[in-house]
Design a protein around this motif. Structure first.
Motif, PDB file in Angstrom:
ATOM      1  N   MET A   1       4.267   5.853   9.578  1.00 14.14           N
ATOM      2  CA  MET A   1       5.364   6.657  10.029  1.00 14.14           C
ATOM      3  C   MET A   1       4.800   7.999  10.537  1.00 14.14           C
ATOM      4  O   MET A   1       4.008   8.627   9.843  1.00 14.14           O
ATOM      5  N   PRO A   2       5.186   8.429  11.706  1.00 15.01           N
ATOM      6  CA  PRO A   2       4.652   9.690  12.233  1.00 15.01           C
ATOM      7  C   PRO A   2       5.130  10.895  11.418  1.00 15.01           C
ATOM      8  O   PRO A   2       6.139  10.829  10.709  1.00 15.01           O
ATOM      9  N   LEU A   3       4.410  11.999  11.556  1.00 12.82           N
ATOM     10  CA  LEU A   3       4.697  13.205  10.789  1.00 12.82           C
ATOM     11  C   LEU A   3       6.137  13.664  10.974  1.00 12.82           C
ATOM     12  O   LEU A   3       6.826  13.976  10.002  1.00 12.82           O
ATOM     13  N   TRP A   4       6.630  13.677  12.196  1.00 16.08           N
ATOM     14  CA  TRP A   4       7.967  14.213  12.454  1.00 16.08           C
ATOM     15  C   TRP A   4       9.071  13.352  11.859  1.00 16.08           C
ATOM     16  O   TRP A   4      10.172  13.815  11.624  1.00 16.08           O
ATOM     17  N   LEU A   5       8.790  12.087  11.584  1.00 16.94           N
ATOM     18  CA  LEU A   5       9.794  11.163  11.073  1.00 16.94           C
ATOM     19  C   LEU A   5       9.774  11.045   9.547  1.00 16.94           C
ATOM     20  O   LEU A   5      10.745  10.599   8.945  1.00 16.94           O
ATOM     21  N   ALA A   6       8.703  11.447   8.909  1.00 18.52           N
ATOM     22  CA  ALA A   6       8.566  11.302   7.458  1.00 18.52           C
ATOM     23  C   ALA A   6       9.592  12.167   6.724  1.00 18.52           C
ATOM     24  O   ALA A   6       9.763  13.338   7.054  1.00 18.52           O
ATOM     25  N   PRO A   7      10.279  11.604   5.729  1.00 18.80           N
ATOM     26  CA  PRO A   7      11.263  12.392   4.976  1.00 18.80           C
ATOM     27  C   PRO A   7      10.629  13.590   4.266  1.00 18.80           C
ATOM     28  O   PRO A   7      11.183  14.669   4.242  1.00 18.80           O
ATOM     29  N   ASP A   8       9.488  13.382   3.657  1.00 18.65           N
ATOM     30  CA  ASP A   8       8.684  14.460   3.075  1.00 18.65           C
ATOM     31  C   ASP A   8       7.359  14.455   3.813  1.00 18.65           C
ATOM     32  O   ASP A   8       6.688  13.427   3.892  1.00 18.65           O
ATOM     33  N   GLN A   9       6.969  15.606   4.345  1.00 15.83           N
ATOM     34  CA  GLN A   9       5.768  15.662   5.170  1.00 15.83           C
ATOM     35  C   GLN A   9       4.535  16.094   4.394  1.00 15.83           C
ATOM     36  O   GLN A   9       3.436  15.629   4.666  1.00 15.83           O
ATOM     37  N   VAL A  10       4.708  16.996   3.430  1.00 11.62           N
ATOM     38  CA  VAL A  10       3.559  17.546   2.707  1.00 11.62           C
ATOM     39  C   VAL A  10       3.898  17.675   1.227  1.00 11.62           C
ATOM     40  O   VAL A  10       4.967  18.173   0.869  1.00 11.62           O
ATOM     41  N   ALA A  11       2.976  17.230   0.384  1.00 11.79           N
ATOM     42  CA  ALA A  11       3.077  17.450  -1.060  1.00 11.79           C
ATOM     43  C   ALA A  11       1.967  18.415  -1.456  1.00 11.79           C
ATOM     44  O   ALA A  11       0.812  18.233  -1.062  1.00 11.79           O
ATOM     45  N   VAL A  12       2.312  19.446  -2.204  1.00 11.96           N
ATOM     46  CA  VAL A  12       1.337  20.417  -2.693  1.00 11.96           C
ATOM     47  C   VAL A  12       1.103  20.117  -4.164  1.00 11.96           C
ATOM     48  O   VAL A  12       2.034  20.175  -4.979  1.00 11.96           O
ATOM     49  N   LEU A  13      -0.134  19.762  -4.502  1.00 10.61           N
ATOM     50  CA  LEU A  13      -0.473  19.331  -5.864  1.00 10.61           C
ATOM     51  C   LEU A  13      -1.370  20.363  -6.536  1.00 10.61           C
ATOM     52  O   LEU A  13      -2.409  20.733  -5.982  1.00 10.61           O
ATOM     53  N   ASN A  14      -0.969  20.824  -7.702  1.00 12.86           N
ATOM     54  CA  ASN A  14      -1.828  21.746  -8.446  1.00 12.86           C
ATOM     55  C   ASN A  14      -2.681  20.955  -9.427  1.00 12.86           C
ATOM     56  O   ASN A  14      -2.253  19.938  -9.958  1.00 12.86           O
ATOM     57  N   ILE A  15      -3.880  21.443  -9.683  1.00 15.90           N
ATOM     58  CA  ILE A  15      -4.784  20.766 -10.612  1.00 15.90           C
ATOM     59  C   ILE A  15      -4.400  21.083 -12.051  1.00 15.90           C
ATOM     60  O   ILE A  15      -4.393  20.212 -12.907  1.00 15.90           O
ATOM     61  N   SER A  16      -4.080  22.342 -12.330  1.00 19.96           N
ATOM     62  CA  SER A  16      -3.641  22.736 -13.666  1.00 19.96           C
ATOM     63  C   SER A  16      -2.512  23.746 -13.537  1.00 19.96           C
ATOM     64  O   SER A  16      -2.176  24.186 -12.443  1.00 19.96           O
TER      65      SER A  16
END
Length: 135
Positions: A1-16
């Motif tokens: 799915m292309p970036l513009w179509l994705a329901p969520d585009q970016v997830a920001v994950l913390n290590i701690s």
């Protein structure tokens, strides 16, 4: 799915939990730039978070650790699992903007006023648009 179509585009994950504030700030800056982003601040191992979001086929995952906080940068992973390394957030936002399709019609006249059509929404000139808020 292309970036513009994705329901969520970016997830920001913390290590701690030490990077939770910075991860939230990164997600907010991405939302302000018009992207659909969220911060995953759960107290889970980072490998578990990466695997979970990889299975969801999110276009991008940003991993934030102590090195990234110190450098004011993010570590970027793509949907395919490739690691793009560490980059400043502004450079990542430019990368996302370059992947979006260009609008077909830049402006048109509507109801007596100029209407500006953008690939992320439509607004009348003079109106302010705020960041998207995820429910």
């Amino acid at each position: 799915m292309p970036l513009w179509l994705a329901p969520d585009q970016v997830a920001v994950l913390n290590i701690s939990e030490h990077q939770a504030v910075f991860a939230g700030q990164v997600a907010r800056r991405l939302e302000e730039a018009g992207f659909r982003a969220f911060a995953d601040l759960r107290n889970e191992k980072i490998t578990y978070k990466i695997r979970e979001h990889s299975l969801q086929k999110l276009p991008y995952q940003l991993v934030v650790g102590d090195k990234e906080v110190a450098a004011d940068a993010v570590a970027v992973r793509t949907r395919s699992g490739s690691d793009l390394g560490q980059m400043p957030l502004d450079a990542f936002i430019q990368r996302l903007n370059s992947e979006l399709p260009q609008p077909v019609c830049a402006a048109s006249f509507f109801d007596g006023g100029l209407l500006i059509a953008q690939d992320r929404g439509v607004r009348r000139t003079g109106e302010e648009t705020g960041p998207r808020v995820r429910p």
